[in-house]
Structures are given as C-alpha cells and as structure tokens.
Write a protein that holds these residues in place. Structure first.
Motif: not given
Length: 412
Positions: A82-108
């Motif tokens: 968990g500590i390792k994952l907190v320190q990792k950079e939050d990335l998103a692909p250029h071709a991604a729909d950024r709003m839905l891409f960031q929203l999906a984990p929270y829905i789950v």
C-alpha cells in the motif's frame, strides 16, 4: 437474541448522557461510527487476504511466500504494498476518456463498500436494517460491473475493452443462477430479512439451511461457484486474463487507482463469503446447542452481556467467512482458467438449469414431507419465525391498550 441496533442504542445513550445536545448530534455520531466500522470491515479484509493469498499460494506451490516484511510470516507485506502504491504516479493514456477513466475505480469501490451496509455482522448489528436486505445487498453489489465496463471502455485500449466486455457478459449471465440460489433460503425462511434468516437457524448445526434438504445442500455449492464468477476469481477471471489480455480491464491503471480494483475485489470476496455463511451456514450461530442456548439466555438477562454475546457472534461469522475466502484462494491456485466460451457454457447450459431445478425441488420438498410425514420440515426449529415483541409508542399506550381490550373500538 433480541435485535438491538447500534445506531439506536448509541443515539439513546448520547441523548441520555448529554440531553443539552441538539437532536442531530447523536444521530451524526452514530452515523460516523457506522461509517468507520464499515470502512474498517471494508479495508481490513483486503489487508489480511492479500497476505493470505500470497502465503496460501506459496504453500500450494511449495514456496514460502512473504517472509521478511513484518517479521517471520511477512504479515506487513500488504502494508508495504500500500505504501508503495501511494507513492506511484497517477497516469492516464492520452487516448483515454479522462473523466470516466478516473471515475471507474471509485464506482467499483463504492459498490463493494455500500453492500456491507445491509449485512448483519451479528444479531441486530446492521447498518441499514431492511426486510428486503438480501435483495438490496445483491443489487448494490451488482453495480460493480458498471465500473469495470467503464474502466475498459475509457482506457483507449482494445485489451482493456475486451476485458470489460467479457466481464459484462459474465456478470449479467451469472447473476441469474446467483439470484435463484440466493432465493432458496428466502423460500425456506419466508423472509428476505437477513437477520431473520439467521435467527431461524439457531439450535444446532443441523438447523443450518444447508442441511434443511438435499436441494438447499446442493444450492450452497452452486451459490459458491457463482460467487467465484461474480468476483472475477479463477477459474472465471476472464476479465483480467493476464496470459490473454495483458492485464484485462485495468491494464492502463497504475498506483492507487489500480489498487482500488483489488481492494474492491477482496472486499467483495469477503462480502459474498459472509452472505453465504448467513444464508446457508448459520450466520453467527456456533452450531452447538449448549453454547447457542446459553448465549440466548445470557443475552436476554443483561444488556452488557448481550453486547458481549453479539461480539462473539460477530467473531463466529467472520471466522466462517474467512474460511470460505481461503477456499476461494485455494481454488484459484488449483484450477486452470476456462475459455470465455466455456465460462458462458458453464453458466447458461449447466448452472442456470441446475439452479432452477434446485429451486423447484426446494419448493416441493415441504409438500412431499407433508404428504409422507405430516410435517413440513425434518427439524422443528427450521421455518419457525423468531417471535419479536410488539413495540408501542408511549404517547399511544393508553389508546393501544383500550383498542386491545376492545377490538371493535375505532372501527367504523
């Protein structure tokens, strides 16, 4: 055991201890305590079972698993991850729909988190008590697939899209036998209230619904198999098949957003295991009559001891759920993954007809016993609703007393 809601008792205790407080403060405190407790039971299973997954899989494969982090048994490995994952950079692909891409984990995460609110951890210890608690819990948990489909769709990757579509087809199909097998305990108990379903299983392990009849016995194993598919566990992990789809629907995720999917997966594993224990394995009852009967007697005699017995009941339920989770881990590292056509065939060609047959058999079983043995069940406690006292508001006590003494009063 008498049903006592934690929110009700906490609100009443605060109101009596500090009567000068506004009415909303005790309710807010009780809601905060409920949120903290559910968050605790949402996060701790993932912490424990991620470590257990590595240790169990290591033992099955003749390895040691984690041994350094956290001492001899590596029990802090999950915290280190968990500590390792907190320190990792939050990335998103250029071709991604950024709003839905960031929203999906929270829905789950929210879907898995909210499902715990309708599950009683012990007699009366439930965040949201409802007469249709089973239906609402399964409906809320099924919303998890929306986040997975959005994650695959919004990633801008064909591999993620394939994983999301596989999970959509799998979840929609397996919800049919899941719902049918979950209704069998409801049919036997005559209620969708999870607290009442457990209450009628007191008196001994032979009163657990898994032993009620041959159909409910087989229904438990079908239910357990279907929950493996609903949680994307092997051999039904087609949504993230590493050997076929790189990483499936979460291929493009990194850091904490990636960890949210696995946090929700392990929480859902724990949830369906608790639900299986409640529906079929006696819930918080130990199955030993001399212990359960003594707990009921102590609980009815003292308020303080009543809470202690509920704590013991919660421990029993958590142990049963933990055993089922370990069985899921065992199956994952034992059976090979199925192909997508085999997964769909298993559901539509086998599990759906089997679950329908078991439901029909459970329906006809009481009629068969009534025709042969002149009784509707083999063991008398099964099917008898636990009597609950009638609660009368103080302001209507005189009117209610007069109405009970004269039933015709107030009838026009």
């Amino acid at each position: 055991m008498k049903s006592v809601l934690l929110s009700t008792t906490m609100t009443e205790w605060l109101a009596e201890t500090a009567p000068w407080l506004p009415d909303w403060i005790p309710m807010f405190v009780a809601a905060a305590i409920h949120t903290a407790l559910i968050g605790l039971f949402f996060g701790l299973p993932a912490f424990a079972f991620i470590w257990a997954e590595r240790k169990v899989s290591g033992r099955l494969q003749d390895r040691l698993g984690p041994t350094r982090t956290g001492g001899r048994f590596g029990w802090l490995q999950s915290l280190a991850d968990g500590i390792k994952l907190v320190q990792k950079e939050d990335l998103a692909p250029h071709a991604a729909d950024r709003m839905l891409f960031q929203l999906a984990p929270y829905i789950v995460v929210v879907a898995s988190f909210a499902a715990f609110m309708f599950v009683p951890f012990s007699d009366g210890w439930v965040s949201v008590g409802s007469d249709v608690g089973l239906f609402i819990a399964l409906a809320v948990l099924s919303l998890e697939v929306l986040g997975i489909v959005l994650a695959g769709y919004s990633s801008g990757s064909k591999w993620s899209l394939f994983g999301g579509m596989r999970e959509a087809a799998q979840m929609v199909s397996y919800e049919v036998p899941l719902g049918i097998t979950a209704v069998i305990p409801v049919l036997i108990a005559g209620s969708m209230n999870l607290n009442e379903i457990v209450s009628i299983q007191s008196g001994g392990f032979w009163n657990w619904l898994i032993f009620h009849d041959p159909f409910s016995f087989l229904a438990f194993f079908v239910f357990f198999t279907v929950t493996l598919a609903s949680n994307k566990r092997a051999p039904f992990d087609l949504a993230e098949a590493e050997s076929e789809l790189v990483g499936g629907f979460h291929t493009e995720y990194s850091g904490m957003r990636w960890s949210f999917f696995f946090l929700a997966e392990y929480a859902s594993m724990f949830f369906v295991s608790m639900l299986g224990a409640i529906l079929f394995l006696g819930g918080w009852w130990t199955g030993l009559p001399f212990i359960d009967n003594s707990l009921v007697a102590v609980n009815d005699s003292s308020f303080a001891y009543g809470y202690l017995t509920r704590v013991l009941g919660m421990v029993v339920l958590l142990v049963k759920a933990g055993i089922l989770v370990n069985v899921q881990i065992w199956i994952r590292w034992t059976l090979p993954r199925l192909r997508i056509d085999q997964v769909m065939t298993t559901c539509l060609k086998y599990l759906v007809p089997i679950s329908c047959f078991l439901f029909l058999g459970a329906t006809l079983w009481p009629l068969l016993l009534a025709a042969t043995l002149q009784r509707s069940n083999l063991f008398s406690p099964i099917g008898e609703r636990v009597p609950r006292p009638r609660v009368v508001a103080p302001r209507n006590l005189e009117i209610e007393t007069a109405r009970l003494s004269d039933p015709t009063q107030g009838v026009r």
